[in-house]
Design a protein around this motif. Sequence first.
Motif, mmCIF file in Angstrom:
data_model
loop_
_atom_site.group_PDB
_atom_site.id
_atom_site.type_symbol
_atom_site.label_atom_id
_atom_site.label_comp_id
_atom_site.label_asym_id
_atom_site.label_seq_id
_atom_site.Cartn_x
_atom_site.Cartn_y
_atom_site.Cartn_z
ATOM 1 N N PHE A 78 0.791 -1.233 0.000
ATOM 2 C CA PHE A 78 0.000 0.000 0.000
ATOM 3 C C PHE A 78 0.823 1.283 0.000
ATOM 4 N N GLY A 79 2.147 1.175 0.166
ATOM 5 C CA GLY A 79 2.984 2.374 0.138
ATOM 6 C C GLY A 79 3.041 2.961 -1.266
ATOM 7 N N ARG A 80 3.196 4.271 -1.322
ATOM 8 C CA ARG A 80 3.263 4.965 -2.603
ATOM 9 C C ARG A 80 4.544 5.777 -2.684
ATOM 10 N N SER A 81 5.210 5.690 -3.844
ATOM 11 C CA SER A 81 6.459 6.417 -4.034
ATOM 12 C C SER A 81 6.221 7.918 -3.857
ATOM 13 N N GLY A 82 7.091 8.554 -3.082
ATOM 14 C CA GLY A 82 6.983 9.995 -2.860
ATOM 15 C C GLY A 82 6.033 10.370 -1.755
ATOM 16 N N THR A 83 5.334 9.384 -1.185
ATOM 17 C CA THR A 83 4.390 9.640 -0.092
ATOM 18 C C THR A 83 4.951 9.076 1.207
ATOM 19 N N LEU A 165 18.182 2.831 2.631
ATOM 20 C CA LEU A 165 16.780 2.405 2.674
ATOM 21 C C LEU A 165 15.885 3.493 3.248
ATOM 22 N N SER A 166 16.349 4.197 4.272
ATOM 23 C CA SER A 166 15.553 5.268 4.880
ATOM 24 C C SER A 166 15.294 6.395 3.890
ATOM 25 N N CYS A 167 16.268 6.682 3.047
ATOM 26 C CA CYS A 167 16.130 7.773 2.071
ATOM 27 C C CYS A 167 15.200 7.407 0.928
ATOM 28 N N HIS A 168 15.258 6.148 0.487
ATOM 29 C CA HIS A 168 14.529 5.756 -0.728
ATOM 30 C C HIS A 168 13.310 4.884 -0.453
ATOM 31 N N PHE A 169 13.328 4.128 0.651
ATOM 32 C CA PHE A 169 12.238 3.191 0.941
ATOM 33 C C PHE A 169 11.934 3.272 2.448
ATOM 34 N N ILE A 170 11.986 2.145 3.151
ATOM 35 C CA ILE A 170 11.920 2.123 4.616
ATOM 36 C C ILE A 170 12.946 1.098 5.107
ATOM 37 N N LEU A 186 12.364 -5.003 -2.090
ATOM 38 C CA LEU A 186 12.021 -3.649 -2.514
ATOM 39 C C LEU A 186 10.801 -3.671 -3.423
ATOM 40 N N PRO A 187 10.132 -2.528 -3.576
ATOM 41 C CA PRO A 187 9.027 -2.462 -4.534
ATOM 42 C C PRO A 187 9.497 -2.849 -5.931
ATOM 43 N N GLY A 188 8.596 -3.422 -6.719
ATOM 44 C CA GLY A 188 8.945 -3.868 -8.056
ATOM 45 C C GLY A 188 9.518 -2.753 -8.915
ATOM 46 N N GLY A 189 10.506 -3.104 -9.730
ATOM 47 C CA GLY A 189 11.120 -2.138 -10.627
ATOM 48 C C GLY A 189 12.256 -1.344 -10.035
#
Length: 615
Positions: A78-83, A165-170, A186-189
Amino acid sequence: MAQRMMGVLGPKPISLSEFKRLKEQLENKIENPDFDVKTLLEDWWDVPYYFDFDQDIECLPSIRDAAHLYVLLNYLLFGRSGTPFDRGKFYRQFFKNGTDKIKEFIASVAAGKPASLEDDVQVDVVMGSIYKIKKYFLENNRIKDIRGASAIIKYLNEEVTKKFLSCHFIEECALYCGGGNVLMVLPGGQGDKACRQLEKCFFTIALTAKVAFEYISCSLNELFSDYRKKIKDLHDRLEERKKIKVYPINPDSDLQEIVIDGKRINFAGVERLSSCGEVCRLCNVRDARYAVDTAEGKMPACPSCMRKNEVGRIEKAIFYEEYERIVGIPPKRDVASISDLKDNHGHVAVIYADGNNMGNVVMNIGNPLQNMYFSRKVDYITKRCVYNAIRKVMGDNARFEAIALGGDDVFIVVPGDVSLEIANEIINGFDQGFDHQITMSAGICIAKHTTPLQSMLQVAQSKLKSAKALARNWGMKCGTVDIEVIESNISIDLSRSRWALFPADNSKLTKFIEIIKRMKATKGIKRSQLYKFRHAARELKPYEFQLFYAYQVARLSQEYKTFVEGIAEVFGVDPRRFNGLIEKNGTNKERPFLSPWEDIVVLWDCIGGGAGDAT
C-alpha cells in the motif's frame, strides 16, 4: 535435515500466560506516540509471537520479526512512491487485538501452510555481499589500519545500507544486514537501480573492498510460496556477478568525509602529495596520493589506505565497545600493535573459526521470518561466545584484537598462551548456543609476534579446513579444532600434521587442556623429563622407545603414572595398554606410531596463561 533444524530457526516456546503478560507490557509502552517502537522490539528478537492462543506451530517467529514483516508487507502493498509511510502506525496496528488479512497471511507462512495475498504485487529481492574481506583488512600489519578497515566494512554493511533504505524506501525492507551480507525486499522495478546505487556508494567509501549486488523480480506470493528456490536463484546470480566484476587498479573518489557512530571523519584535510610516482608504503601495491601520519612519521599512502588510516585513528576499537556491552566491563585498552598481545614467550595466536554446515542450513530456510531470526541469532551467539570466552580465560587482563567478528565468522588475535583455552571456550559456547545442532570449527596458528598476520592467517585457514574436514567426515556432534605452532622461519608442510591429537574434536581438546594444566601445577612433574620423552620418541625405533619408556616410568614418581593414564585416555588408548606411543592401527605404514610427547611439549606454553600470566 530441515525438520532437525527447526529449533535454530525460531525462538524457544514460552507459556501462553507468559506471552500474554509480555504482550500486555509491550502494548502499554507503544501507546506513547513518541516511543520508538522498532528500537523497543530489538529487545524482543528472541521471544516467540503467538498469533492465536491455541495454535501449534513448530517454528514460531519472534515478536520482533513478525512485527517487522507486517510493516514491510503493508509498505510493499500500500505504500506509494513519494508519499511518507508511517511505520509507527503499522507497528502499533500489528499489536492491536483482532486480526486482518496480512496477519493471517504471516501466521500461515510461519506455520508452513499454503498462503497467498489477495492484493499481490511485484517486488525485487536484492542480495549484496562484501567479499574477500580478509584481503581488505590485512594489506599491512598495522593495528590502526586493520581497525579502520573493520570499521569501514561495518559502517557500509549497517549504517550506509540503512541510510540508503531510509532515504529511498523504509528500513524494514532489509530482512538482514550484517557480517558482510545484505538481503532486502524492494518495490517492483527498483532492484536494478538499487543494486547499482549501492555498489557505487560502497565503492565511493571503501574504494578497494570487493562488493557485489544482484536482484531477482517476482510477485510477493511467488516469493513466499517458493522462498527457498528464489533465494538460491538469487544467490547463484550474485556469485555470477562477482565473477564478472572488474575493479580499478588505483581507485579514488572525491569523498570529503564520513560519519561513523556519530564521529565525523574528515578526508579533505589530509595532505595531498604534490607529485606522483610513489608507491603506497602501507599496501605496497597502489599509487600514493596522500601523506598520512604514522608512528614512523609521514608516509605516502594510496586513497584506500589513507581512509583506513584516518578511520582507525578516530574509531579506536569498535569490538571493545561490544565486549564491554556483553561482559559488563571493558577490556585492557593497551593494544597499539600486535606486539602488545604477545605472551611471556613472545607469542601471539590467530584464531580463525566459523560454523559447520551453515550453507546447507541457510539454503533450507523456508521463509523470511526464519531468515531474519537465524541471521540475527548466529551473529548474537558468535559475538557472545567469543567475548565470554576471552573474559573467562583472561579475566581482568583481557587483551585481544578482533579483526572480523560477524555472522558465524571469527578472526581474532590473542596471546599465544591462552589461545587453546579461548578457542575451546568459543567452540563450547557456540555449540551449546545451538544445542549442538550446529557446531563450530577453528584453526589456530601460534607464532612470534613479529610474524606477519597475513602469513598466520593463511596457516590458520589451512588448519580450519582440516578441522572442518574432521567434523564433516566423522559426523561430529561437537566442534573441532586444528593447530599449528610456527617455531622457526623454516617452511612448514601444512598437508602433513605432526600432532598425535590434532585435528581433534573439542571434547578431546578440553581433556588435553585439563591434563596439561594439572601437570604444570604439579611439582613432581619435571619439564626436562617430558623433553626427554619427546627426544627419545624422535630418535629411537618404536620397540626401543617402548622399553625406554617402561624403564623411565618405573623409576619416576607416582605423579607420572597418574598423568600417563590421563594422557592415554585423551588419545583414546586404554591406559593399561599405553606404552608411550599411539598406535595408528596400520592405517599409515610410514607412521604406524605417533608420539603424544610432541603435542605435550610444544603446546605446554600454549596453555595455562591468562589473568596471572599476562605480560
